[in-house]
Design a protein around this motif. Structure first.
Motif, PDB file in Angstrom:
ATOM      1  N   ALA A   1       1.069  -0.958   0.311  1.00 47.18           N
ATOM      2  CA  ALA A   1      -0.495   0.265  -0.039  1.00 47.18           C
ATOM      3  C   ALA A   1       0.675   1.443  -0.058  1.00 47.18           C
ATOM      4  O   ALA A   1       0.306   2.250  -0.553  1.00 47.18           O
ATOM      5  N   GLU A   2       1.907   1.358   1.027  1.00 50.02           N
ATOM      6  CA  GLU A   2       2.893   1.931   0.942  1.00 50.02           C
ATOM      7  C   GLU A   2       3.533   2.583  -0.498  1.00 50.02           C
ATOM      8  O   GLU A   2       3.723   3.759  -1.284  1.00 50.02           O
ATOM      9  N   ALA A   3       4.224   1.264  -1.600  1.00 45.74           N
ATOM     10  CA  ALA A   3       5.100   1.602  -2.302  1.00 45.74           C
ATOM     11  C   ALA A   3       3.622   2.286  -3.913  1.00 45.74           C
ATOM     12  O   ALA A   3       4.243   2.861  -4.503  1.00 45.74           O
ATOM     13  N   VAL A   4       2.175   1.814  -3.755  1.00 43.21           N
ATOM     14  CA  VAL A   4       0.784   2.233  -4.750  1.00 43.21           C
ATOM     15  C   VAL A   4       1.074   3.489  -4.320  1.00 43.21           C
ATOM     16  O   VAL A   4       1.508   4.385  -5.296  1.00 43.21           O
ATOM     17  N   GLY A   5       0.851   4.005  -2.954  1.00 48.69           N
ATOM     18  CA  GLY A   5       0.859   5.463  -2.798  1.00 48.69           C
ATOM     19  C   GLY A   5       1.618   5.978  -3.465  1.00 48.69           C
ATOM     20  O   GLY A   5       1.527   7.183  -3.477  1.00 48.69           O
ATOM     21  N   THR A   6       3.078   6.003  -2.721  1.00 46.94           N
ATOM     22  CA  THR A   6       4.490   6.934  -3.473  1.00 46.94           C
ATOM     23  C   THR A   6       4.511   6.980  -4.472  1.00 46.94           C
ATOM     24  O   THR A   6       5.320   8.123  -5.298  1.00 46.94           O
ATOM     25  N   ALA A   7       3.810   5.779  -5.893  1.00 44.18           N
ATOM     26  CA  ALA A   7       4.205   5.867  -7.089  1.00 44.18           C
ATOM     27  C   ALA A   7       3.056   6.819  -7.432  1.00 44.18           C
ATOM     28  O   ALA A   7       3.599   7.651  -8.176  1.00 44.18           O
ATOM     29  N   ARG A   8       2.063   6.549  -7.085  1.00 46.99           N
ATOM     30  CA  ARG A   8       0.521   7.785  -7.694  1.00 46.99           C
ATOM     31  C   ARG A   8       1.159   8.778  -7.365  1.00 46.99           C
ATOM     32  O   ARG A   8       1.186  10.529  -7.554  1.00 46.99           O
ATOM     33  N   ASP A   9       1.465   9.359  -5.910  1.00 45.17           N
ATOM     34  CA  ASP A   9       2.050  10.604  -5.452  1.00 45.17           C
ATOM     35  C   ASP A   9       3.143  11.142  -6.109  1.00 45.17           C
ATOM     36  O   ASP A   9       3.014  12.474  -6.374  1.00 45.17           O
ATOM     37  N   ALA A  10       4.220  10.097  -7.011  1.00 49.85           N
ATOM     38  CA  ALA A  10       4.956  10.859  -7.504  1.00 49.85           C
ATOM     39  C   ALA A  10       4.840  11.137  -9.080  1.00 49.85           C
ATOM     40  O   ALA A  10       5.741  11.665  -9.728  1.00 49.85           O
ATOM     41  N   GLY A  11       3.606  10.389  -9.225  1.00 54.92           N
ATOM     42  CA  GLY A  11       3.400  11.054 -11.346  1.00 54.92           C
ATOM     43  C   GLY A  11       3.338   9.734 -11.699  1.00 54.92           C
ATOM     44  O   GLY A  11       2.702  10.288 -12.608  1.00 54.92           O
ATOM     45  N   ALA A  12       3.398   8.529 -11.331  1.00 58.03           N
ATOM     46  CA  ALA A  12       2.834   7.383 -12.205  1.00 58.03           C
ATOM     47  C   ALA A  12       1.413   7.710 -12.581  1.00 58.03           C
ATOM     48  O   ALA A  12       0.731   7.356 -11.774  1.00 58.03           O
ATOM     49  N   ALA A  13       1.014   6.745 -13.866  1.00 59.79           N
ATOM     50  CA  ALA A  13      -0.267   6.328 -14.260  1.00 59.79           C
ATOM     51  C   ALA A  13      -0.856   4.832 -13.684  1.00 59.79           C
ATOM     52  O   ALA A  13      -2.042   4.966 -14.223  1.00 59.79           O
ATOM     53  N   GLY A  14       0.566   4.750 -13.136  1.00 61.07           N
ATOM     54  CA  GLY A  14      -0.715   3.291 -12.514  1.00 61.07           C
ATOM     55  C   GLY A  14       0.768   2.007 -11.952  1.00 61.07           C
ATOM     56  O   GLY A  14       2.087   2.880 -11.916  1.00 61.07           O
ATOM     57  N   VAL A  15       0.413   0.637 -11.503  1.00 59.21           N
ATOM     58  CA  VAL A  15       1.014   0.609 -10.994  1.00 59.21           C
ATOM     59  C   VAL A  15       1.416  -1.132 -11.373  1.00 59.21           C
ATOM     60  O   VAL A  15      -0.228  -0.962 -12.181  1.00 59.21           O
ATOM     61  N   SER A  16       2.330  -1.956 -11.689  1.00 60.36           N
ATOM     62  CA  SER A  16       1.994  -3.247 -12.155  1.00 60.36           C
ATOM     63  C   SER A  16       2.947  -4.623 -11.113  1.00 60.36           C
ATOM     64  O   SER A  16       4.036  -4.169 -10.310  1.00 60.36           O
ATOM     65  N   THR A  17       1.936  -5.259 -10.665  1.00 64.93           N
ATOM     66  CA  THR A  17       2.903  -6.105  -9.472  1.00 64.93           C
ATOM     67  C   THR A  17       3.733  -7.504  -9.954  1.00 64.93           C
ATOM     68  O   THR A  17       3.796  -8.060 -10.863  1.00 64.93           O
ATOM     69  N   PHE A  18       4.703  -7.896 -10.010  1.00 61.00           N
ATOM     70  CA  PHE A  18       5.043  -9.205 -10.029  1.00 61.00           C
ATOM     71  C   PHE A  18       5.293 -10.130  -8.895  1.00 61.00           C
ATOM     72  O   PHE A  18       5.629  -9.082  -7.783  1.00 61.00           O
ATOM     73  N   GLU A  19       4.422 -11.524  -8.697  1.00 64.54           N
ATOM     74  CA  GLU A  19       3.553 -11.103 -10.210  1.00 64.54           C
ATOM     75  C   GLU A  19       1.980 -12.005  -9.495  1.00 64.54           C
ATOM     76  O   GLU A  19       2.027 -11.692  -8.406  1.00 64.54           O
ATOM     77  N   MET A  20       1.232 -12.592 -10.304  1.00 58.62           N
ATOM     78  CA  MET A  20      -0.041 -12.050  -9.908  1.00 58.62           C
ATOM     79  C   MET A  20      -0.209 -13.190  -8.815  1.00 58.62           C
ATOM     80  O   MET A  20      -0.922 -13.342  -7.740  1.00 58.62           O
ATOM     81  N   HIS A  21       0.281 -14.586  -8.816  1.00 59.50           N
ATOM     82  CA  HIS A  21      -0.059 -15.834  -7.607  1.00 59.50           C
ATOM     83  C   HIS A  21       0.475 -14.979  -6.975  1.00 59.50           C
ATOM     84  O   HIS A  21       1.320 -16.172  -5.064  1.00 59.50           O
ATOM     85  N   GLY A  22       1.581 -14.798  -6.797  1.00 59.35           N
ATOM     86  CA  GLY A  22       2.364 -13.844  -5.240  1.00 59.35           C
ATOM     87  C   GLY A  22       1.630 -12.791  -4.159  1.00 59.35           C
ATOM     88  O   GLY A  22       1.740 -12.851  -3.662  1.00 59.35           O
TER      89      GLY A  22
END
Length: 379
Positions: free
Chosen positions: A345-366
């Motif tokens: 959650a912190e990483a997603v918020g950090t990316a969003r606040d920095a101007g990212a258009a989204g995130v992608s996680t590696f990978e689904m099964h984790g």
């Protein structure tokens, strides 16, 4: 083959393309094919959530739908799927409201029996004059084809063009679109008992006959005669341009079918150029997925924000010398094995606040139920 089989420990991952990823010829997509992919990308929300997916799983259609429904309920918008039954997995993704993008290993052609059997000359050659086919660096699957070669570009363009022509596929996602890592991320040195404070010749590519001839035609020198090849600006630029030229031809092949093309790339333009000869901010793609795997670089989560800001700034102008359109979206790639739910959650918020258009996680099964709950909360 899993995306990160370079791993020896839970906290470190394989050499990326990836995702990530990665010559003199341009091959930039015609303008009439750019509007359609960009329009397709614009249907996603302003902040979109994606995940890479290993598709080589023994799941039936119902199981794929169940797993994709779980993603959609948590706020995911798209999947980047490698391997598996394209029609089956794509249908399941579409049924659950997700875009399906086909994840394609590009310059790393390990497992491509047709190429290895018919064109061993296509593989990159180190400064030690050893082929990556016969002497793969680091690990056995590190077998790379040379982006300077016209037949290699033609072959790869044909492969991605076939993918883009398939109505089951919403887009093509490139990985390993680069040269071999001349220097590993700092967090991997101890794992492989290496010190890479200089560019060692066994990891320095490509010195094949075609690369040497093309560079000599441009510059008048054989790169093997350069006293210190790693410090030579023209030779570095040649390697960046060899990958960029190949990517432009791949982008043209995909755009000709009205589909978007994306790529997993190294964390920032600066890191990518230095470690893997990848000038990704010059590529005419429709979305970028820098792998901001902070643990690889012995960094903490705030480092992700700095990487996003550098990438967004590099993409801001756009349309320079055949590069990406201005403001091309950037999704921060996040490495789940080192992120507990609160950290995700912190990483997603950090990316969003920095101007990212989204995130992608590696990978689904984790993605655990706790990860998904944290995502729902932060989104």
């Amino acid at each position: 083959m899993k995306r990160r089989e370079f791993l020896k420990t839970t906290g470190t991952a394989a050499l990326a393309g990836g995702p990530a990823v990665t010559a003199v010829l341009s091959g930039c997509a015609p303008e009439e094919h750019r509007e359609t992919p960009q329009a397709s990308a614009s249907r996603l929300p302003d902040f979109s959530v994606w995940t890479w997916v290993h598709g080589n799983r023994d799941y039936d259609a119902d199981e794929w739908r169940r797993r994709f429904a779980r993603l959609r309920e948590a706020g995911f918008d798209a999947v980047l799927v490698g391997g598996g039954d394209t029609e089956l997995v794509s249908a399941a993704a579409h049924a659950e409201g997700l875009e399906y993008h086909r994840w394609f290993w590009t310059m790393n052609r390990n497992g491509d029996a047709w190429v290895t059997e018919n064109h061993p000359e296509w593989f990159t050659v180190s400064r030690n004059l050893e082929s990556s086919l016969d002497h793969p660096p680091y690990v056995g699957y590190y077998k790379w084809v040379c982006p300077s070669r016209a037949p290699v570009r033609e072959y790869l363009s044909g492969r991605v063009g076939e993918l883009a022509a398939n109505p089951a596929i919403d887009g093509v996602h490139l990985d390993y679109v680069r040269h071999c890592d001349v220097i590993l991320p700092r967090g991997l040195w101890e794992t492989y008992d290496l010190v890479q404070d200089v560019e060692h010749p066994e990891f320095d590519f490509c010195y094949c006959d075609v690369c040497r001839e093309q560079f000599a035609a441009l510059d008048g020198r054989d790169p093997l005669d350069i006293p210190d090849p790693p410090s030579d600006e023209a030779w570095r630029r040649f390697r960046w341009d060899s990958v960029t030229g190949a990517v432009r031809e791949l982008a043209s092949a995909v755009h000709s079918h009205g589909k978007p093309i994306t790529a997993a790339v190294f964390p920032t333009p600066t890191i990518a150029r230095t470690l893997v000869r990848q000038a990704w901010d010059e590529w005419p793609l429709d979305r970028f997925f820098p792998m901001l795997y902070h643990s690889f670089y012995l960094e903490d989560i705030p480092w992700i924000g700095g990487g996003v800001r550098e990438g967004v700034a590099a993409l801001a102008d756009g349309d320079v010398d055949g590069g990406p359109p201005a403001g091309t979206p950037l999704n921060a790639g996040l490495y789940l094995p080192v992120l507990d739910p609160d950290q995700l959650a912190e990483a997603v918020g950090t990316a969003r606040d920095a101007g990212a258009a989204g995130v992608s996680t590696f990978e689904m099964h984790g993605l655990t139920d706790e990860h998904l709950a944290a995502l729902r909360a932060v989104l």
